[in-house]
Design a protein around this motif. Sequence first.
Motif, PDB file in Angstrom:
ATOM      1  N   ARG A 173       0.847  -1.196   0.000  1.00  0.00           N
ATOM      2  CA  ARG A 173       0.000   0.000   0.000  1.00  0.00           C
ATOM      3  C   ARG A 173       0.878   1.241   0.000  1.00  0.00           C
ATOM      4  NH1 ARG A 173      -2.771   3.650   3.476  1.00  0.00           N
ATOM      5  NH2 ARG A 173      -4.893   4.099   2.730  1.00  0.00           N
ATOM      6  N   HIS A 174       0.518   2.176  -0.878  1.00  0.00           N
ATOM      7  CA  HIS A 174       1.239   3.452  -0.949  1.00  0.00           C
ATOM      8  C   HIS A 174       0.235   4.587  -0.903  1.00  0.00           C
ATOM      9  CE1 HIS A 174       3.085   6.963  -3.003  1.00  0.00           C
ATOM     10  NE2 HIS A 174       4.146   6.589  -2.311  1.00  0.00           N
ATOM     11  N   GLU A 175       0.577   5.631  -0.161  1.00  0.00           N
ATOM     12  CA  GLU A 175      -0.326   6.770  -0.026  1.00  0.00           C
ATOM     13  C   GLU A 175       0.479   8.063  -0.061  1.00  0.00           C
ATOM     14  OE1 GLU A 175      -3.857   7.430   2.989  1.00  0.00           O
ATOM     15  OE2 GLU A 175      -1.977   8.109   3.902  1.00  0.00           O
ATOM     16  N   ARG A 176      -0.053   9.042  -0.771  1.00  0.00           N
ATOM     17  CA  ARG A 176       0.511  10.395  -0.796  1.00  0.00           C
ATOM     18  C   ARG A 176      -0.576  11.371  -0.382  1.00  0.00           C
ATOM     19  NH1 ARG A 176       4.314  13.834  -3.705  1.00  0.00           N
ATOM     20  NH2 ARG A 176       3.347  15.878  -4.036  1.00  0.00           N
ATOM     21  N   LEU A 177      -0.256  12.196   0.597  1.00  0.00           N
ATOM     22  CA  LEU A 177      -1.210  13.161   1.122  1.00  0.00           C
ATOM     23  C   LEU A 177      -0.582  14.546   1.074  1.00  0.00           C
ATOM     24  CD1 LEU A 177      -3.885  13.849   2.555  1.00  0.00           C
ATOM     25  CD2 LEU A 177      -2.733  13.367   4.731  1.00  0.00           C
ATOM     26  N   THR A 178      -1.222  15.438   0.348  1.00  0.00           N
ATOM     27  CA  THR A 178      -0.782  16.828   0.259  1.00  0.00           C
ATOM     28  C   THR A 178      -1.716  17.681   1.096  1.00  0.00           C
ATOM     29  OG1 THR A 178       0.057  16.476  -1.974  1.00  0.00           O
ATOM     30  CG2 THR A 178      -0.264  18.747  -1.269  1.00  0.00           C
ATOM     31  N   GLN A 179      -1.132  18.478   1.968  1.00  0.00           N
ATOM     32  CA  GLN A 179      -1.915  19.245   2.925  1.00  0.00           C
ATOM     33  C   GLN A 179      -1.507  20.716   2.850  1.00  0.00           C
ATOM     34  OE1 GLN A 179      -1.302  18.015   6.984  1.00  0.00           O
ATOM     35  NE2 GLN A 179      -3.223  18.886   7.693  1.00  0.00           N
ATOM     36  N   ARG A 180      -2.503  21.588   2.684  1.00  0.00           N
ATOM     37  CA  ARG A 180      -2.285  23.036   2.704  1.00  0.00           C
ATOM     38  C   ARG A 180      -3.005  23.604   3.917  1.00  0.00           C
ATOM     39  NH1 ARG A 180       0.068  25.398  -1.419  1.00  0.00           N
ATOM     40  NH2 ARG A 180      -0.778  27.413  -0.745  1.00  0.00           N
ATOM     41  N   ARG A 181      -2.239  24.287   4.759  1.00  0.00           N
ATOM     42  CA  ARG A 181      -2.786  24.798   6.001  1.00  0.00           C
ATOM     43  C   ARG A 181      -2.541  26.293   6.109  1.00  0.00           C
ATOM     44  NH1 ARG A 181       0.380  20.648   9.701  1.00  0.00           N
ATOM     45  NH2 ARG A 181       1.902  21.115   8.077  1.00  0.00           N
ATOM     46  N   GLY A 182      -3.431  26.962   6.792  1.00  0.00           N
ATOM     47  CA  GLY A 182      -3.286  28.397   6.991  1.00  0.00           C
ATOM     48  C   GLY A 182      -4.035  28.848   8.215  1.00  0.00           C
TER      49      GLY A 182
ATOM     50  N   LEU B 299     -13.830 -23.579  24.396  1.00  0.00           N
ATOM     51  CA  LEU B 299     -12.786 -22.810  25.051  1.00  0.00           C
ATOM     52  C   LEU B 299     -11.815 -22.342  23.979  1.00  0.00           C
ATOM     53  CD1 LEU B 299     -11.784 -21.956  27.904  1.00  0.00           C
ATOM     54  CD2 LEU B 299     -10.287 -23.968  27.848  1.00  0.00           C
ATOM     55  N   THR B 300     -11.594 -21.045  23.879  1.00  0.00           N
ATOM     56  CA  THR B 300     -10.690 -20.493  22.868  1.00  0.00           C
ATOM     57  C   THR B 300      -9.556 -19.746  23.543  1.00  0.00           C
ATOM     58  OG1 THR B 300     -11.956 -18.436  22.649  1.00  0.00           O
ATOM     59  CG2 THR B 300     -12.558 -20.266  21.199  1.00  0.00           C
ATOM     60  N   LEU B 301      -8.381 -19.841  22.955  1.00  0.00           N
ATOM     61  CA  LEU B 301      -7.189 -19.184  23.468  1.00  0.00           C
ATOM     62  C   LEU B 301      -6.474 -18.517  22.306  1.00  0.00           C
ATOM     63  CD1 LEU B 301      -5.080 -18.677  25.751  1.00  0.00           C
ATOM     64  CD2 LEU B 301      -4.006 -20.832  25.065  1.00  0.00           C
ATOM     65  N   GLY B 302      -6.035 -17.270  22.512  1.00  0.00           N
ATOM     66  CA  GLY B 302      -5.348 -16.547  21.457  1.00  0.00           C
ATOM     67  C   GLY B 302      -4.130 -15.807  21.975  1.00  0.00           C
ATOM     68  N   LEU B 303      -3.056 -15.824  21.178  1.00  0.00           N
ATOM     69  CA  LEU B 303      -1.841 -15.059  21.451  1.00  0.00           C
ATOM     70  C   LEU B 303      -1.575 -14.179  20.249  1.00  0.00           C
ATOM     71  CD1 LEU B 303       0.824 -14.455  23.015  1.00  0.00           C
ATOM     72  CD2 LEU B 303       1.841 -16.381  21.769  1.00  0.00           C
ATOM     73  N   SER B 304      -1.359 -12.876  20.475  1.00  0.00           N
ATOM     74  CA  SER B 304      -1.206 -11.970  19.350  1.00  0.00           C
ATOM     75  C   SER B 304      -0.232 -10.857  19.679  1.00  0.00           C
ATOM     76  CB  SER B 304      -2.559 -11.368  18.949  1.00  0.00           C
ATOM     77  OG  SER B 304      -3.118 -10.639  20.030  1.00  0.00           O
ATOM     78  N   ARG B 305       0.269 -10.255  18.625  1.00  0.00           N
ATOM     79  CA  ARG B 305       1.141  -9.092  18.738  1.00  0.00           C
ATOM     80  C   ARG B 305       0.622  -8.023  17.793  1.00  0.00           C
ATOM     81  NH1 ARG B 305       7.667  -8.416  17.579  1.00  0.00           N
ATOM     82  NH2 ARG B 305       7.975  -6.697  19.050  1.00  0.00           N
ATOM     83  N   GLY B 306       0.659  -6.748  18.212  1.00  0.00           N
ATOM     84  CA  GLY B 306       0.121  -5.698  17.369  1.00  0.00           C
ATOM     85  C   GLY B 306       0.838  -4.383  17.558  1.00  0.00           C
ATOM     86  N   PHE B 307       0.369  -3.373  16.832  1.00  0.00           N
ATOM     87  CA  PHE B 307       0.978  -2.049  16.910  1.00  0.00           C
ATOM     88  C   PHE B 307      -0.080  -1.006  16.574  1.00  0.00           C
ATOM     89  CE2 PHE B 307       1.477  -3.281  12.502  1.00  0.00           C
ATOM     90  CZ  PHE B 307       1.082  -2.142  11.816  1.00  0.00           C
ATOM     91  N   ASN B 308       0.207   0.230  16.923  1.00  0.00           N
ATOM     92  CA  ASN B 308      -0.627   1.385  16.589  1.00  0.00           C
ATOM     93  C   ASN B 308       0.298   2.428  15.990  1.00  0.00           C
ATOM     94  OD1 ASN B 308      -2.679   3.220  16.346  1.00  0.00           O
ATOM     95  ND2 ASN B 308      -2.880   3.618  18.545  1.00  0.00           N
ATOM     96  N   MET B 309       0.208   2.616  14.671  1.00  0.00           N
ATOM     97  CA  MET B 309       1.133   3.479  13.936  1.00  0.00           C
ATOM     98  C   MET B 309       0.590   4.899  13.879  1.00  0.00           C
ATOM     99  SD  MET B 309       4.033   2.932  12.304  1.00  0.00           S
ATOM    100  CE  MET B 309       5.126   3.645  11.079  1.00  0.00           C
ATOM    101  N   PRO B 310       1.365   5.919  14.267  1.00  0.00           N
ATOM    102  CA  PRO B 310       0.870   7.302  14.142  1.00  0.00           C
ATOM    103  C   PRO B 310       0.860   7.733  12.682  1.00  0.00           C
ATOM    104  CG  PRO B 310       3.136   7.303  14.910  1.00  0.00           C
ATOM    105  CD  PRO B 310       2.706   5.862  14.874  1.00  0.00           C
ATOM    106  N   LEU B 311      -0.153   8.466  12.290  1.00  0.00           N
ATOM    107  CA  LEU B 311      -0.194   9.033  10.955  1.00  0.00           C
ATOM    108  C   LEU B 311       0.905  10.070  10.809  1.00  0.00           C
ATOM    109  CD1 LEU B 311      -4.049   9.503  10.540  1.00  0.00           C
ATOM    110  CD2 LEU B 311      -2.631   7.627   9.697  1.00  0.00           C
ATOM    111  N   ALA B 312       1.382  10.221   9.566  1.00  0.00           N
ATOM    112  CA  ALA B 312       2.493  11.138   9.340  1.00  0.00           C
ATOM    113  C   ALA B 312       2.138  12.560   9.757  1.00  0.00           C
ATOM    114  CB  ALA B 312       2.914  11.094   7.869  1.00  0.00           C
ATOM    115  N   MET B 313       0.872  12.979   9.542  1.00  0.00           N
ATOM    116  CA  MET B 313       0.485  14.342   9.865  1.00  0.00           C
ATOM    117  C   MET B 313       0.514  14.628  11.365  1.00  0.00           C
ATOM    118  SD  MET B 313       0.189  16.118   7.231  1.00  0.00           S
ATOM    119  CE  MET B 313       0.099  15.920   5.452  1.00  0.00           C
ATOM    120  N   VAL B 314       0.483  13.567  12.190  1.00  0.00           N
ATOM    121  CA  VAL B 314       0.563  13.760  13.636  1.00  0.00           C
ATOM    122  C   VAL B 314       1.960  14.194  14.050  1.00  0.00           C
ATOM    123  CG1 VAL B 314       0.202  12.612  15.863  1.00  0.00           C
ATOM    124  CG2 VAL B 314      -1.256  12.060  13.944  1.00  0.00           C
ATOM    125  N   LEU B 315       2.940  14.046  13.150  1.00  0.00           N
ATOM    126  CA  LEU B 315       4.309  14.432  13.455  1.00  0.00           C
ATOM    127  C   LEU B 315       4.541  15.933  13.317  1.00  0.00           C
ATOM    128  CD1 LEU B 315       6.119  11.596  11.459  1.00  0.00           C
ATOM    129  CD2 LEU B 315       5.324  11.529  13.821  1.00  0.00           C
TER     130      LEU B 315
END
Length: 765
Positions: free
Chosen positions: A403-412, A498-514
């Motif tokens: 997946r590729h994304e380009r976001l152009t933002q104009r702020r004032g 009976l169900t059992l689950g093991l998982s690993r995950g992440f929460n990625m910040p959006l570029a604009m939050v930087l």
Amino acid sequence: MLLVLGGEPAFVMTALWRWVWGCPVMPSAGFARMGSVRGLLLTVGVASAGAAGGVPAESGNDPRGPERVEVTGQAAPAAARAVMAGKLVLGRTVLDGAHVSTLRDVLRRDPAVSVSASGRIGLLGLPGYTQVLLDGLPPPDGLDPLELPPSQVERIEIIRGTVAETGLAGIAGTINVVRRSLKRSLPWQWSGELSGPSAQRTARMGLQGTWRDEAAGHAAGLTLNAWRTHSELATDSNGAVLAPTGVDAWRSSTTNTALHTQVALSPSVRLTLAEGESLQLSADFSSGSSGNVQDTDLTPGSDVGARQPQQSRYRWNWRTSPSSTGTLEWERRLEDGAVWSARGQVARMNESMEVTGSAQWAGGAMQVLANRDDRQRASSQWRLVRRGGARDGHVLQWGAELRHERLTQRRGLDVEGASSYIDALFTTQAVSRNLDRSVWVEDDWAWSDELQLKLGLRYEQRVHRLAEGVARHEVSLGMWAPTVQAAWSFGDDGEHTLTLGLSRGFNMPLAMVLSPRPVLDPTAECRSQLSCGTNRPQAPDRAGNPFLQPERSWGIDLNWDASLGEHSSASLGVGWRWLSAVRVQTTALESVLWSTEPRWVERPTNGGRAQSRAVTLGFSLAPADWWVNAPSSLEFTGSLQWAGSRVSAVAGPYNRLPEQSPWAARWGSKVRVGAWPLEWHVDGALHPAYQWQDAMGMLRRQGTKRTWSTSATWTFDAVTQLTLQVSPLLNDRHTMHAIWQPTGEQWQQRSQVRPVFSLSWTAQL
């Protein structure tokens, strides 16, 4: 009413729009001009109706490739609430019997789902860490899957934790909405809703239909959704200093007016190319707007009140015009039962966001300020999947995604109608590029008739870059994540799972939050760099953090589900999450570039580690299973959830994650009234008072919240239903108390929601 339901949908559409805003309904040629009518921006868009995989209740097993999001190798029974390894499936029977207008209302009744005091949907008491997908992919911009009517959805998959196929972004879990497929013909059906009184008005309309050439195997489908809500909420506030003077520093009254509009049109075409080979083309267009206006009158009582404007208007507005997505999907079945599938998707979006305000202070000073943000987003996504046939109890599948994304933002920023000095301090244009790559493999393993395993491994690499003039910011992530899901059925007839689950995950910040560029609160005095004085912690400037890092987590889920009778069941679930680099919002007094005086600034930061745990007890009881004289239609449902968390960077006893109630209870009942085709529902929810504190000493106290609702549904035939609902049933009073401990300043807000009456229906054209 029957004549209206059966033969005059255009008349009812007209009534819907006139009810909410007095807006005349345009013909199709004038749809694009509707933005001129009282600020109504309605551009017809497309939200793919057939791109999603589904297991239609009438068709049984549907092994289509990327359209399915499965956690085990077995197809989910589409007719009811099915329990699998790490997943719950709410099928057509549950959706048809809910008698509500949106999927959000369906999920609010399910014991596996958490609902915060503010109404946000999530899992494990963590709404901010729950991923919501549409047909196994992120939904198009501006289209909320939980606002879809149940009649347009084949099933809802509630996935506990993360699995290799759906990705690692759902730390608490994933809610995947799968729309109706093009597997069979579907007569034209439509649904609608009207609600009032004037303080809370809603108009909603949905339309769907599917045509299929059984001989050639070709199919086409169309879905249309439109809704508009208008609400008003009055809030009284008062503030003081903790010193026991008994005198309020200020009092204020605020009227909050909100308006939301959304339109989505969903065409889809499926072609049969050869035996076992098909091609499906769908398009997503959606358009909408959301607005909020707050008018506040202040009565100051001391120097604390003098730092706030006596009168202010705060306006927030967001709109898309429009968002469009096109999807092309190819699928081929091999003789050995394996399936190859490929999906390509391109999307474009134009978005604008504006925060404006006017404020007048006691000395006569007046300020008019406008934050502007215009965005253009272009993205593409590609996916290749192979699902193997069953061999010796194993079903192997693997996939690759890009997946590729380009976001152009104009702020004032405009002050008093002129360009602000802040535009000279920060660049007005920013460009972000997001590149996500991942590969995964899963093995659905039928160890025995009683034990099912799903073993997965996924690698994700994400790079988010932000360019603001000469400044460059980047955040990256590379992660290998194993996932394990196991389901063990036991008992005389396998009535316990009976169900059992093991998982690993992440929460990625959006570029604009930087981005460190601030967004100023219009009610905080700031007309130039010299006259931009100290603001208030409850009205801070908001900015991003160039050093923000992604959150990472490990999780364990243990669940027990049992059948207690022919129509009764119970469940018990326990979940743990361990997070690192947890993201918290901090408010601090900072020396900033845009002011000669220190300013209060709110920005996201990484706050060390956090632990979260949740226990959920749910039940669905039919008294007829034990009491022969009980009405067969009588049913009681409910859930009780305990949740807690601890953030290492926050001191004190209230260092929990935001919006996580220590416990919450929900209950409901339904019964068919006599021999009539009338079903009556009563639902209730309780969120007790609780407190939480952020990393900089802001302590918030959430008041007790009780909600009651009731509804009655008259069923005319299999596809025609009429529902009358009152929600909340009684006046809903809500209190929020905040204390800024470093200075002792405190303020309290009190609001009240009055009962809302709604009339909704589904019918066949």
